[in-house]
Scaffold this motif. Structure first.
Motif, PDB file in Angstrom:
ATOM      1  N   THR A   1      -3.952   1.900  -8.133  1.00 27.96           N
ATOM      2  CA  THR A   1      -2.586   2.098  -8.596  1.00 27.96           C
ATOM      3  C   THR A   1      -2.292   1.183  -9.775  1.00 27.96           C
ATOM      4  O   THR A   1      -1.711   1.609 -10.775  1.00 27.96           O
ATOM      5  N   ALA A   2      -2.717  -0.072  -9.657  1.00 24.47           N
ATOM      6  CA  ALA A   2      -2.458  -1.013 -10.746  1.00 24.47           C
ATOM      7  C   ALA A   2      -3.110  -0.517 -12.040  1.00 24.47           C
ATOM      8  O   ALA A   2      -2.475  -0.495 -13.097  1.00 24.47           O
TER       9      ALA A   2
ATOM     10  N   THR B   1       0.840  -1.200   0.000  1.00 26.69           N
ATOM     11  CA  THR B   1       0.000   0.000   0.000  1.00 26.69           C
ATOM     12  C   THR B   1       0.872   1.246   0.000  1.00 26.69           C
ATOM     13  O   THR B   1       0.691   2.164  -0.804  1.00 26.69           O
ATOM     14  N   ARG B   2       1.812   1.249   0.910  1.00 28.19           N
ATOM     15  CA  ARG B   2       2.708   2.384   1.027  1.00 28.19           C
ATOM     16  C   ARG B   2       3.491   2.576  -0.264  1.00 28.19           C
ATOM     17  O   ARG B   2       3.616   3.688  -0.777  1.00 28.19           O
TER      18      ARG B   2
ATOM     19  N   TYR C   1       3.801   5.768  -2.976  1.00 28.60           N
ATOM     20  CA  TYR C   1       5.091   6.319  -3.408  1.00 28.60           C
ATOM     21  C   TYR C   1       5.173   6.286  -4.927  1.00 28.60           C
ATOM     22  O   TYR C   1       5.654   7.216  -5.562  1.00 28.60           O
ATOM     23  N   ALA C   2       4.705   5.167  -5.498  1.00 28.36           N
ATOM     24  CA  ALA C   2       4.838   5.004  -6.948  1.00 28.36           C
ATOM     25  C   ALA C   2       4.086   6.106  -7.691  1.00 28.36           C
ATOM     26  O   ALA C   2       4.595   6.679  -8.649  1.00 28.36           O
ATOM     27  N   LEU C   3       2.870   6.406  -7.212  1.00 25.64           N
ATOM     28  CA  LEU C   3       2.076   7.427  -7.910  1.00 25.64           C
ATOM     29  C   LEU C   3       2.795   8.774  -7.904  1.00 25.64           C
ATOM     30  O   LEU C   3       2.699   9.546  -8.851  1.00 25.64           O
ATOM     31  N   ILE C   4       3.510   9.053  -6.807  1.00 22.13           N
ATOM     32  CA  ILE C   4       4.230  10.325  -6.763  1.00 22.13           C
ATOM     33  C   ILE C   4       5.554  10.207  -7.516  1.00 22.13           C
ATOM     34  O   ILE C   4       5.951  11.103  -8.247  1.00 22.13           O
TER      35      ILE C   4
END
Lengths: 409, 300, 235, 376
Positions: free
Chosen positions: B156-157, B13-14, B18-21
């Motif tokens: 996110t996926a 989740t975390r 992070y990935a999106l940012i």
């Protein structure tokens, strides 16, 4: 006359900003009382403000271009500051005047002003130290504050645990920071520019976090209090006397730093740094030991930060990890870039502006940091090379024009 | 075993957030080589916009689904608008400036945006409306992976797949890749580089806004300062994965999220960030361009 | 079709081109020869709008294009194959070709042009889904030319197509240049250090020395010119 | 040679400094200068601004009665952003401006950094909110007083409550790695271990501002804790309680007066229900307290913020001491503070020799129906 097309463009700009700032500026919600307040007046201010501002900016740019095109026909004249720096005839009296002003400062102004000036001078030294790393050697260091912290904690801890005095710790603090610079530098200095930046940033954070969490060593977030001010031959000093004393210590350090950095820049080593900044591969081909040269720059920068760290601890008489955050590194870096990378006078001016500015911006109270951020952006946009852009760049084109031909470096 | 899975999901989740940012950092870096320090603030503005819109709509009694959709769209639109404007005002004039000038400009922008939101709104923490309901079908596993974790992971996926398609197959995606690889040549085949750079900022900002909306409704609160730490972590993740590489940013983020989660779970959260940064240093020592970064051959 | 009048251009403070005058007619192959650093590539970059023109005029089909943006020039029909090919290394061959047609929207026309470049260079069809960076030098040159053709240019600027290639491939490339000129009716402005080859395909030629055009004549005459033979043809 | 010169310079500098300070002090005879220092901007501004308002109200009240012994009271307000290095500048500024007594600073770190400067200048400082035990217990700061009980007292209250009232056997102690939170947590850990009735199953800090607290909550669950004692402020507390709710972890959550703030209830919403927090004694029955709050509402049109009553009381105590002592001399004020009992919104208080207020204590509160109520 101002063209109508530009007016139209400004109108569009103002519309855009009205749209852009709409949710944040106009709407304010209270999620508890469940009321929405619509602050339409803000939208009006934004629209009007951005309209006026964009017109002013346009006028400014047009004039700048006009001036630039006029200049092109003649020789490219240097900015005033740069000319003063170049000419010993101007430089020496000016330096003397600055020095005299520096010495008499505590006599002319209140203790409070002296205290602020002491802080500013500390940042001058920090800026000059980081300038060796970033400006001269071209290594982007975003964790410079770590070395500053090492210096500060050296004094705090050595004094707390072993009762060591200021003058004993001053060199030790610098050396410890330099040592840490070497230890860190070995593995990371082969990284490319921006990777180096994030690793140093991470390293700065690690140091702070360790200080925050390792209670037995550093007393954790509550910090170390009651650090003695530097003694003066065992004499007990009044508060105002102490401030003045530290002011003179830092003033001497500033002069010393300027002297050393100046000598360094013109030495073989200094030239190797500059060359390394411009082209690493060519340097290696010419037999410059890349790692060693970088390491020296890195640890020398760290040494200065350690020095100032000790003085910081002595001045505040209290240290805790909260003083060594990333923002601090960012501000020191801004000093270097804003002043003009590689230029000593630029860094001095940059430090004085960036440190004294927020202090005197206190009148703006809550708008202080907003103005600070905006000023950073505006300064960069209009003077990307810094206040004193790198003087040395000229000698690449030596002899190309009359003015540059004078450069006898 | 349960504990391991719990930590695994916490880490994922975390990492997803992070990935999106991180994608915004990595895309911008890939194209103009700038560490966009203001990107964390764009994420914060996304979260704030969605907070304002969602709260207003809920006060006016809109249904939950409508609120979620409108808030997400509004967050993406305004974040993109901010990203676009910031690039135009603070970075574009510096395209040919010395390398560090845009970096300082970015730091200044970051300070400015933080204080702008602080002054225009408030310094207090604000309760974020619950946009993600507790799904009944998730109840049996809620103690391991909750509804909001699931929504974050799934969203996110989906976003990642959409972004990959965009980059891979669309015209603008190809133009972005071409510009990142060879700017001069991109110009020579007729790509308007300024427009591509703007598009990059817009897409990166929209992703960050989605991240802001998700995380704010997950932890239930926001204030003007949330962008700072999230930004630094996401940036770390981007470098970890190899800055400039899009799959690298995702991988780096997940690795970072999992490291933090397992370090907290099995060792101690005291040194959570120390582990994160130490991991970064270690990986860069052994792989100087990050996990998926290419070893750059420097032009002589 | 293209005319340079009194063009001056500079990189920063260093002036590279001095009062360049040059003319290219429709359907011609023109070559510009000169030593390393004489200003050949700069001339092309100035035409493409990458290097700013300080003074003078560049006329394309009668319009002054010295201040027109590079991407506009592509849509007007000027394509360049730059020195060193500049293949997008991580785009596939197909994607590289797509980028060539970046400003076009006519799916049918693009398809036709694609078939045409594959007929010119069949090997590219085999390598369609390979990354551009993995091609050999000769293949990259073919790809770079094909990419430029995908914009369906009226004027193609070719910078040092023979650089670093084996003689056999150089020959092949120059043959294709001629074919493109004939079959596609594309005007070609060829910049070469390999003056011999260039003059054999060209109609006319210019010689540039230190940023100044020194000689302008038909290719035939230039080949016979003794100074040229000495300086550029190695005879 | 050089050092001799330095000495001379220094002596000259010091005497000049005094010469310049002298006229300021002379002028000051006309008014009594009350300094107010604390965070008035930045992320901790919400803790510092109520103090400014309290001081304004108290001073307005005194000046309306004609001041103290015929002298009007003047406010000098300075921002320290709760940063130690700024606090020294702030303190220097106040001292240079000839301040007589100071209300502040707000944060313990900043207070520690500033105190030596005030001590040197003979200025009495009274904080409404700096709770670090060292400030009074170390004996280093004879000029320091406070109207709030120290962290150890608060931690003791929390631990007693957890063990004796809740009956917790396994307690997880969590903090926010900050000066205040971690200090408090350390005391809680110590007291739990000393009690012998319960054990500390987890002692860890969380990173303020981290995007997610799931891992730490899972860890609390795994350690089988039956209660959590949290040291820190409300933003982290509300993240932890809402995450506990999300992970279906139903154990008692006990926290401190950084959490006993209405903002916590607003932000955490229904997740706040059942959370315990220690806080200063309930003064709602005290007419002085209601009067102070009413005055605030009337003047500023809103409810007072954090530490308002403590600040109001501190301002009253300081001015009362000056009035009773009939002097602004440090020794006289200190003596008056220790001997004279003053009626304030936090009760009838005087100060012990270390500087802690006698009569100020902590009580436990619980969130019930969206408000804190005292646990009897």
């Amino acid at each position: 006359m101002f063209p109508v097309k530009e007016l139209k463009r400004s109108a569009l700009t103002s519309l855009w900003f009205a749209f852009l700032t709409f949710p944040i500026m106009v709407v304010k919600v209270d999620p508890i009382e469940r009321v929405v307040s619509w602050r339409w007046d803000n939208m009006f201010f934004i629209a009007f403000g951005s309209f006026v501002f964009s017109i002013l900016a346009k006028v400014f740019i047009i004039q700048k271009e006009r001036r630039a095109s006029k200049k092109k026909q003649k020789t490219i004249s240097e900015p005033l500051v740069q000319r003063i720096v170049r000419e010993p005839r101007f430089l020496y009296p000016l330096a003397l005047a600055c020095f005299i002003f520096g010495i008499s400062f505590p006599f002319l102004f209140s203790t409070y002003q002296t205290n602020i000036m002491t802080t500013a001078l500390m940042y001058v030294v920090l800026g000059l130290g980081l300038n060796i790393v970033v400006g001269v050697a071209g290594l982007l260091d975003l964790g410079y504050v770590a070395f500053y912290a090492v210096g500060a904690y050296s004094y705090a801890l050595l004094n707390y645990n072993f009762d060591m005095g200021f003058w004993t710790v001053l060199p030790i603090g610098g050396l410890l920071a330099a040592l840490l610079g070497i230890i860190l530098g070995f593995p990371v200095l082969r990284l490319r520019g921006d990777y180096l930046a994030i690793v140093t940033l991470g390293f700065g954070e690690i140091i702070r976090l360790v200080l925050e969490n390792w209670n037995d060593f550093s007393q954790g977030p509550s910090g170390i209090a009651n650090i003695p001010r530097p003694s003066f031959f065992g004499m007990d000093m009044t508060f105002a006397g102490g401030i003045t004393y530290i002011y003179y210590i830092i003033l001497v350090l500033v002069v010393l730093t300027i002297f050393v950095v100046n000598r360094l820049q013109n030495s073989r080593l200094g030239r190797a740094w500059l060359a390394l900044r411009e082209d690493e591969i060519a340097c290696e081909a010419m037999g410059i030991d890349k790692t060693k040269t970088k390491l020296i720059a890195f640890s020398l920068g760290a040494f200065w930060a350690g020095f100032v760290g000790v003085i910081f601890a002595a001045k505040t008489t209290f240290v805790n990890p909260a003083s060594f955050t990333f923002l601090e590194s960012a501000i020191i870096l801004s000093i270097v870039v804003l002043g003009g990378m590689g230029s000593i006078i630029g860094v001095v001016i940059g430090a004085l502006i960036l440190i004294l500015l927020p202090e005197y911006l206190r009148a703006l109270s809550e708008y202080r940091m907003l103005a600070f951020g905006a000023i950073l952006v505006v300064m960069m946009v209009f003077k990307p090379g810094g206040i004193i852009s790198n003087v040395r760049r000229n000698y690449k084109f030596k002899g190309l024009s009359v003015v540059e031909g004078k450069n006898n470096e | 075993m349960d504990y391991f899975i719990e930590l695994l999901f916490a880490g994922l989740t975390r990492g997803s957030i992070y990935a999106l940012i991180a994608l915004g950092y990595t895309m911008v870096y890939g194209i103009i080589g700038l560490i966009n320090f203001a990107h964390g603030e764009i994420y914060m503005i996304g979260a704030f916009t969605s907070f304002i819109v969602a709260t207003v709509l809920s006060i006016y009694g809109f249904p939950l689904l409508a609120i979620v959709i409108i808030a997400a769209v509004a967050a993406a639109v305004w974040s993109s608008a901010y990203g676009f404007t910031v690039e135009k005002l603070a970075y574009r004039p510096l395209r040919k400036a010395p390398r560090l000038a845009p970096l300082i400009s970015a730091i200044g922008m970051s300070i400015f945006l933080q204080n702008y939101v602080l002054l225009a709104q408030t310094s207090d923490f604000l309760p974020f409306p619950e946009l993600i309901p507790e799904f009944a079908f998730m109840e049996p596993v809620a103690h391991i992976v909750g509804s909001s974790d699931m929504v974050i992971l799934v969203t996110t996926a989906i976003v990642m797949i959409a972004l990959t398609c965009l980059i891979k197959f669309t015209k603008i995606g190809k133009a972005m890749r071409a510009t990142a690889q060879d700017k001069t040549m991109a110009v020579l085949v007729g790509v308007n580089v300024d427009r591509v750079i703007s598009a990059t900022f817009i897409i990166g900002s929209a992703l960050a806004a989605i991240g802001g909306l998700l995380i704010a409704s997950h932890i239930g609160q926001i204030n003007f300062y949330i962008g700072f730490l999230a930004g630094i972590k996401a940036f770390t993740a981007a470098v970890l994965g190899g800055i400039g590489s899009i799959p690298g940013a995702v991988l780096g983020s997940l690795v970072l999220g999992l490291t933090e989660s397992f370090a907290t779970g099995y060792i101690s959260s005291d040194y959570e960030d120390v582990f994160a940064f130490s991991l970064l240093v270690l990986i860069l020592i052994f792989k100087p361009s990050g996990l998926l970064g290419k070893t750059e051959t420097k032009k002589v | 079709m293209l005319e340079l009048r009194n063009v001056n251009a500079a990189y920063g403070n260093i002036q590279v081109l001095h009062n360049i005058d040059l003319e290219i007619h429709k359907g011609e192959i023109i070559t510009l020869i000169g030593a390393n650093g004489a200003g050949k590539s700069t001339t092309l970059m100035a035409i493409s709008g990458i290097v700013p023109v300080r003074s003078g005029k560049i006329l394309f089909e009668g319009k002054n294009i010295s201040k027109v943006s590079p991407e506009k020039l592509v849509s007007m029909g000027i394509s360049q194959v730059p020195e060193g090919r500049h293949i997008f290394p991580e785009l596939t061959v197909m994607e590289n070709l797509d980028m060539g047609a970046f400003l076009r929207n006519d799916a049918k026309g693009i398809k036709d042009d694609l078939d045409y470049v594959f007929s010119l260079f069949p090997i590219l069809a085999d390598r369609k889904s390979q990354d551009g960076g993995t091609l050999s030098g000769g293949e990259q040159q073919m790809l770079a030319m094909s990419r430029a053709l995908m914009a369906r240019p009226k004027l193609m600027l070719l910078d040092e197509p023979s650089m670093g290639l084996a003689p056999l491939i150089i020959k092949q490339i120059f043959e294709i240049v001629k074919r493109i000129n004939k079959e596609h009716n594309t005007t070609i402005f060829l910049v070469e250090q390999n003056a011999n080859q260039a003059l054999h395909v060209a109609d006319r030629g210019y010689v540039i020395e230190n940023g100044v055009i020194t000689i302008s004549d038909s290719a035939e005459n230039l080949l016979k010119n003794q100074d040229i033979q000495k300086a550029y043809l190695g005879i | 040679m050089q050092s001799g010169l330095k000495k001379k310079l220094l002596v000259a500098a010091v005497s000049l400094g005094f010469a310049m300070a002298a006229p300021v002090a002379g002028m000051a005879a006309d008014t009594i200068k009350l300094g107010v220092a604390g965070a008035q901007s930045g992320d901790l501004a919400s803790y510092g601004l109520p103090t400014v308002k309290a001081a304004e109200l108290v001073v307005a009240m005194y000046n309306a009665k004609g001041g103290i012994n015929g002298k009007m009271i003047e406010l000098l307000i300075e921002d320290d952003v709760c940063k130690p290095e700024v606090a020294t500048n702030t303190a220097t500024k106040l001292v240079t401006d000839g301040v007589h007594v100071v209300l502040g600073h707000i944060c313990s770190g900043a207070t520690k950094a500033a105190l030596p400067i005030y001590k040197e200048a003979g200025v009495v400082v009274m904080s409404p909110s700096a709770t670090n035990p060292d400030l009074t217990q170390s004996g280093d700061y004879p000029n320091f007083f406070r109207t709030i009980a120290s962290d150890d007292a608060q931690a003791q209250t929390e631990v007693d409550f957890a063990i004796n009232v809740i009956g917790a056997k396994k307690i997880a102690v969590i903090h926010d790695k900050g000066d205040y939170g971690k200090g408090l947590a350390e005391f809680a850990k110590k007291f739990i271990q000393e009690s012998g009735k319960a054990e500390v199953v987890l002692f860890e800090g969380v990173t303020p501002g981290a995007v997610d607290y799931t891992a730490i909550v899972q860890k609390i669950k795994r350690k089988g804790a039956d209660a959590v004692i949290f040291g820190g402020y409300h933003p982290e507390a509300s993240k932890i309680v809402s995450m506990m709710k999300k992970k279906r972890l139903k154990i008692t959550f006990i926290s401190d007066d950084g959490v006993k703030d209405d903002t916590f209830i607003k932000v955490a919403g229904k997740n706040a229900e059942g959370v315990y927090a220690s806080g200063p004694n309930d003064n709602s029955a005290n007419p002085l307290s209601t009067a102070a709050i009413d005055a605030h509402k009337k003047e500023y049109n809103e409810d007072p913020g954090a530490f308002f009553e403590n600040a109001y009381s501190a301002a009253l105590a300081l001015l009362n001491a000056i009035e009773k002592a009939g002097s602004t001399d440090m020794a006289d004020i200190v003596k008056a503070l220790q001997t004279e009992t003053v009626a304030t919104p936090v009760g009838n208080i005087h100060f012990d020799t270390r500087g802690d207020a006698v009569g100020v204590g902590f009580a436990m509160y619980v969130v019930k129906d969206g408000a804190y109520v005292e646990v009897k």
